[in-house]
Motif scaffolding. Sequence first.
Motif, PDB file in Angstrom:
ATOM      1  N   GLY A 123      68.429  58.154  66.209  1.00 26.15           N
ATOM      2  CA  GLY A 123      68.178  57.445  65.078  1.00 26.15           C
ATOM      3  C   GLY A 123      67.969  56.121  65.077  1.00 26.15           C
ATOM      4  N   PRO A 124      67.652  55.357  63.987  1.00 22.52           N
ATOM      5  CA  PRO A 124      67.518  53.775  63.721  1.00 22.52           C
ATOM      6  C   PRO A 124      68.892  53.175  64.001  1.00 22.52           C
ATOM      7  CG  PRO A 124      66.257  54.864  62.235  1.00 22.52           C
ATOM      8  CD  PRO A 124      67.018  55.746  62.606  1.00 22.52           C
ATOM      9  N   THR A 125      68.912  52.082  64.809  1.00 21.12           N
ATOM     10  CA  THR A 125      70.082  51.271  64.936  1.00 21.12           C
ATOM     11  C   THR A 125      69.672  49.788  65.052  1.00 21.12           C
ATOM     12  OG1 THR A 125      70.098  51.078  67.190  1.00 21.12           O
ATOM     13  CG2 THR A 125      71.546  52.825  66.223  1.00 21.12           C
ATOM     14  N   ARG A 126      70.471  48.865  64.823  1.00 19.24           N
ATOM     15  CA  ARG A 126      70.147  47.421  64.719  1.00 19.24           C
ATOM     16  C   ARG A 126      69.637  47.070  66.297  1.00 19.24           C
ATOM     17  NH1 ARG A 126      73.600  42.374  65.245  1.00 19.24           N
ATOM     18  NH2 ARG A 126      75.055  44.038  66.263  1.00 19.24           N
ATOM     19  N   SER A 166      63.017  48.069  66.289  1.00 18.98           N
ATOM     20  CA  SER A 166      61.781  47.784  66.649  1.00 18.98           C
ATOM     21  C   SER A 166      60.916  49.160  67.052  1.00 18.98           C
ATOM     22  CB  SER A 166      61.607  46.585  67.706  1.00 18.98           C
ATOM     23  OG  SER A 166      61.986  45.471  67.291  1.00 18.98           O
ATOM     24  N   MET A 167      61.912  49.770  67.937  1.00 18.73           N
ATOM     25  CA  MET A 167      61.191  51.135  68.375  1.00 18.73           C
ATOM     26  C   MET A 167      60.802  52.076  67.006  1.00 18.73           C
ATOM     27  SD  MET A 167      62.890  53.732  71.204  1.00 18.73           S
ATOM     28  CE  MET A 167      61.755  54.780  71.865  1.00 18.73           C
ATOM     29  N   PHE A 168      61.265  51.738  65.981  1.00 19.50           N
ATOM     30  CA  PHE A 168      60.872  52.550  64.774  1.00 19.50           C
ATOM     31  C   PHE A 168      59.833  51.897  63.673  1.00 19.50           C
ATOM     32  CE2 PHE A 168      64.703  54.405  65.972  1.00 19.50           C
ATOM     33  CZ  PHE A 168      64.560  55.646  65.924  1.00 19.50           C
ATOM     34  N   TYR A 200      59.205  46.569  71.988  1.00 18.21           N
ATOM     35  CA  TYR A 200      60.648  46.995  72.221  1.00 18.21           C
ATOM     36  C   TYR A 200      61.302  46.169  73.179  1.00 18.21           C
ATOM     37  CZ  TYR A 200      64.864  50.001  72.252  1.00 18.21           C
ATOM     38  OH  TYR A 200      66.200  50.083  72.069  1.00 18.21           O
ATOM     39  N   VAL A 201      62.056  45.373  73.096  1.00 18.99           N
ATOM     40  CA  VAL A 201      62.657  44.683  74.183  1.00 18.99           C
ATOM     41  C   VAL A 201      64.364  44.823  73.845  1.00 18.99           C
ATOM     42  CG1 VAL A 201      63.206  42.416  75.376  1.00 18.99           C
ATOM     43  CG2 VAL A 201      60.937  43.059  74.435  1.00 18.99           C
ATOM     44  N   ASP A 220      61.518  40.871  70.877  1.00 17.76           N
ATOM     45  CA  ASP A 220      61.634  42.050  70.531  1.00 17.76           C
ATOM     46  C   ASP A 220      60.932  42.180  69.061  1.00 17.76           C
ATOM     47  OD1 ASP A 220      62.686  44.795  70.181  1.00 17.76           O
ATOM     48  OD2 ASP A 220      64.249  44.214  68.565  1.00 17.76           O
ATOM     49  N   GLY A 221      60.195  43.227  68.760  1.00 18.34           N
ATOM     50  CA  GLY A 221      59.398  43.319  67.688  1.00 18.34           C
ATOM     51  C   GLY A 221      58.030  42.671  67.474  1.00 18.34           C
ATOM     52  N   ALA A 222      57.799  41.875  68.496  1.00 19.99           N
ATOM     53  CA  ALA A 222      56.596  40.776  68.436  1.00 19.99           C
ATOM     54  C   ALA A 222      55.392  41.612  68.607  1.00 19.99           C
ATOM     55  CB  ALA A 222      56.518  40.021  69.541  1.00 19.99           C
ATOM     56  N   LEU A 223      54.361  41.459  68.024  1.00 20.45           N
ATOM     57  CA  LEU A 223      52.963  42.047  68.045  1.00 20.45           C
ATOM     58  C   LEU A 223      52.241  42.003  69.443  1.00 20.45           C
ATOM     59  CD1 LEU A 223      50.914  44.225  66.787  1.00 20.45           C
ATOM     60  CD2 LEU A 223      50.075  42.342  65.233  1.00 20.45           C
TER      61      LEU A 223
END
Length: 185
Positions: A51-54, A58-60, A67-68, A129-132
């Motif tokens: 599940g999601p964590t901090r 980004s993977m979610f 996702y880095v 991380d999270g960049a498009l």
Amino acid sequence: MTFPDEIAGLGALALARRLIGAQLLVRGTGGIIIETEAYTADDPASHSFRGPTRRNASMFGPAGHAYVYRSYGVHLCLNVVAAPGEAVLIRALAPTAGVELMRARRRGGALCSGPGRLAEALGLSLEDDGALFDGGELAITLAPEAPDLLVGPRIGISRAQDLPWRFGLAGAEGLSRPFPPRQGR
């Protein structure tokens, strides 16, 4: 059509195959993706499995984002989110753009064969991380045709090792490790 739109609904396995032969650029440095690995939400080797964590937030997120993460506290790794909880690890690329800058970042040795080397050569940071992958600082341009693929088990993991979810460009030099003898597409 932008990259995220082109991959909407593919899922990690299809995206891992589709990214082979694509051009990846990070702030002007990059090359042709020659090796990937797929990770899904129900995969015990995936960061999303519990599940999601901090760390894995980004993977979610939506498809087409980066996702880095830091692996073993040392190397950064770059993934492309395929769907919430699914991502594709970029394991190797054939450098074509900004090669001198990549060499300076790596200070010798193989440039982009292996996820840690690749991230260092591209100058990635945890801020990516999270960049498009929208053609700005991060860009992916898919190959017009699907190339001839190598298929084999993933490497460097301790769970679900037998799944044939690692893909490579047939005939490419610079893969992180050789593939097992060819068993088809």
